[in-house]
Design a protein around this motif. Structure first.
Motif, short mmCIF file in Angstrom:
data_model
loop_
_atom_site.label_atom_id
_atom_site.label_comp_id
_atom_site.label_asym_id
_atom_site.label_seq_id
_atom_site.Cartn_x
_atom_site.Cartn_y
_atom_site.Cartn_z
N TRP A 1 44.01 -94.29 -1.26
CA TRP A 1 44.95 -94.59 -1.92
C TRP A 1 44.84 -96.25 -2.28
CZ3 TRP A 1 47.46 -98.86 1.18
CH2 TRP A 1 48.45 -99.11 0.99
N HIS A 2 44.10 -96.85 -0.79
CA HIS A 2 44.46 -98.51 -0.20
C HIS A 2 43.53 -99.12 -2.06
CE1 HIS A 2 43.01 -102.11 0.40
NE2 HIS A 2 44.31 -102.78 0.74
N TRP A 3 42.32 -98.55 -2.10
CA TRP A 3 41.60 -99.38 -3.74
C TRP A 3 41.83 -99.01 -4.78
CZ3 TRP A 3 40.21 -102.91 -1.63
CH2 TRP A 3 39.12 -103.52 0.22
N TYR B 1 51.34 -88.68 2.26
CA TYR B 1 50.43 -88.57 2.90
C TYR B 1 51.32 -88.99 3.96
CZ TYR B 1 47.06 -89.42 6.39
OH TYR B 1 45.63 -89.25 6.34
N TYR B 2 52.02 -90.32 4.26
CA TYR B 2 52.36 -91.15 5.64
C TYR B 2 53.51 -89.80 6.56
CZ TYR B 2 49.52 -94.60 7.06
OH TYR B 2 47.79 -95.94 7.46
N LEU B 3 54.68 -89.52 5.63
CA LEU B 3 55.96 -89.14 5.86
C LEU B 3 55.32 -87.57 6.23
CD1 LEU B 3 58.63 -90.20 3.69
CD2 LEU B 3 58.24 -90.24 5.81
N ILE C 1 47.11 -114.03 1.10
CA ILE C 1 47.27 -114.32 2.77
C ILE C 1 46.27 -112.92 3.43
CG2 ILE C 1 48.66 -113.90 4.38
CD1 ILE C 1 50.53 -115.59 2.50
N HIS C 2 47.11 -111.94 2.52
CA HIS C 2 46.05 -110.45 3.13
C HIS C 2 44.91 -110.70 2.88
CE1 HIS C 2 46.06 -105.95 3.52
NE2 HIS C 2 45.58 -105.62 2.63
N ILE C 3 44.23 -111.15 1.99
CA ILE C 3 42.15 -111.33 1.84
C ILE C 3 42.16 -111.90 2.86
CG2 ILE C 3 40.42 -111.18 0.28
CD1 ILE C 3 42.45 -110.03 -1.94
C1 HEM Z 1 41.77 -106.59 -3.37
C2 HEM Z 1 42.43 -106.83 -2.87
C3 HEM Z 1 42.59 -106.38 -1.76
C4 HEM Z 1 42.38 -105.88 -0.83
C5 HEM Z 1 40.58 -107.29 -0.67
C6 HEM Z 1 41.97 -105.66 0.98
C7 HEM Z 1 42.04 -105.46 2.07
C8 HEM Z 1 42.60 -104.96 3.27
C9 HEM Z 1 41.08 -104.51 4.57
C10 HEM Z 1 39.86 -104.90 4.16
C11 HEM Z 1 42.76 -104.21 5.15
C12 HEM Z 1 41.96 -103.27 6.18
C13 HEM Z 1 42.65 -104.12 7.33
C14 HEM Z 1 43.70 -104.67 7.38
O1 HEM Z 1 44.91 -103.73 7.90
O2 HEM Z 1 44.16 -106.25 7.71
C15 HEM Z 1 43.39 -103.70 3.90
C16 HEM Z 1 44.51 -103.05 4.40
C17 HEM Z 1 45.70 -102.86 4.33
N1 HEM Z 1 46.31 -103.03 2.45
FE1 HEM Z 1 45.54 -103.86 1.66
N2 HEM Z 1 43.69 -105.18 0.55
C18 HEM Z 1 43.51 -105.85 -1.27
C19 HEM Z 1 45.01 -105.04 -1.51
C20 HEM Z 1 46.91 -104.70 -1.50
C21 HEM Z 1 47.08 -104.26 -1.69
C22 HEM Z 1 47.55 -105.23 -3.34
C23 HEM Z 1 48.64 -103.67 -1.22
C24 HEM Z 1 49.78 -103.89 -1.20
C25 HEM Z 1 50.74 -104.18 -2.31
C26 HEM Z 1 47.51 -103.86 0.36
C27 HEM Z 1 48.13 -103.09 1.06
C28 HEM Z 1 47.63 -102.93 2.66
C29 HEM Z 1 47.74 -102.15 3.34
C30 HEM Z 1 49.31 -101.23 3.59
C31 HEM Z 1 47.12 -101.96 4.46
C32 HEM Z 1 47.16 -100.79 5.58
C33 HEM Z 1 46.73 -99.21 4.89
C34 HEM Z 1 46.82 -98.10 5.99
O3 HEM Z 1 45.82 -98.62 6.89
O4 HEM Z 1 47.94 -97.66 6.22
N3 HEM Z 1 46.37 -104.36 0.21
N4 HEM Z 1 43.25 -104.20 3.01
#
Ligand code: HEM
Length: 232
Positions: free
Chosen positions: A17-19, A71-73, A183-185
């Protein structure tokens, strides 16, 4: 004494889902940029091609969001446990985590949060992911769907303030996603190594530092398989 242990934290459905979602959201941001600023941005050639790709990515993100929610629910039954912060996390956990990200990380201090399969996210992640997954993503999907079907949903659209309000809201939500993405990245690079969280999101395994006298977390590797490294 402490040792390092590999813990399986992210199951395959969440990783897929995430990727898929990340790829979809990035496609939406780039095509959205061309749709919003056609005079300045021309990545996909024709304007109509950008709209078609934007709509397709929107459908992919919506379907994958539904699968994530199901999935989560109904499969993992862990949406509330993983994503909803406790009162204590809201009152002090967030500040402790922010203090780490803004200061003590740079002084080489350990992360105050220890990941386990039942407790994956630190308080800051919980609040952010909760907002993103249960507020912003549903809103952007809903506003996008209204904009895709303007004619049949005309009444509802007027009720919500008309097309201009909706376009403005959709654009603002997209700006929030773009800000979140950066910020997430960046925060994802602050693991044990800059790539360890990315590896975890790829194969599901996270490296954790655990006290020798604490019981091994559920889903961790057996002692014989452990990557053991004593830390003073
Ligand atoms: C190129 C884009 C992205 C990269 C490289 C990336 C990278 C990551 C990484 C490394 C994690 C695991 C570590 C952590 O939880 O911080 C993660 C988790 C997560 N990311 Fe991203 N992310 C991307 C885009 C997004 C987007 C667009 C969303 C939401 C709209 C998102 C939502 C989440 C969520 C909800 C998790 C936790 C998933 C779980 O374990 O339930 N990410 N992401």
């Amino acid at each position: 004494m402490k040792h390092k242990e590999m813990v399986y934290v992210t199951p395959m459905p969440v990783r897929i889902w995430h990727w898929l979602n990340a790829f979809g959201i990035i496609t939406l941001c780039v095509t959205g940029l061309q749709i919003r600023f056609p005079d300045y941005v021309n990545i996909f050639g024709a304007y109509r091609a950008a709209i078609r790709l934007h709509n397709t990515a929107g459908v992919v993100v919506s379907i994958s969001y539904l699968l994530w929610l199901i999935y989560y629910l109904f499969v993992a039954h862990s949406l509330i446990k993983q994503y909803v912060p406790t009162l204590d996390e809201l009152k002090s956990g967030i500040f402790r985590q922010a203090y780490f990200y803004f200061l003590t990380y740079f002084l080489g201090k350990p992360n105050p949060h220890h990941t386990t399969p039942d407790h994956k996210f630190n308080p800051m992640q919980k609040v952010t992911y909760l907002m993103i997954m249960l507020v912003l993503l549903p809103l952007v999907i809903f506003s996008g769907a209204l904009l895709m079907y303007v004619a049949p949903l005309r009444e509802l659209l007027l009720l919500l303030g008309g097309i201009k309000t909706l376009v403005g809201t959709h654009f603002l939500l997209a700006c929030c996603f773009t800000a979140f993405l950066f910020i997430h990245i960046y925060l994802a690079t602050l693991g044990h190594t800059p790539l360890s969280h990315f590896k975890q999101m790829w194969d599901g395994w996270e490296e954790e530092t655990v006290d020798d006298d604490k019981p091994a977390p559920e889903n961790s590797q057996q002692p014989t398989e452990r990557l053991r490294e004593d830390i003073v």
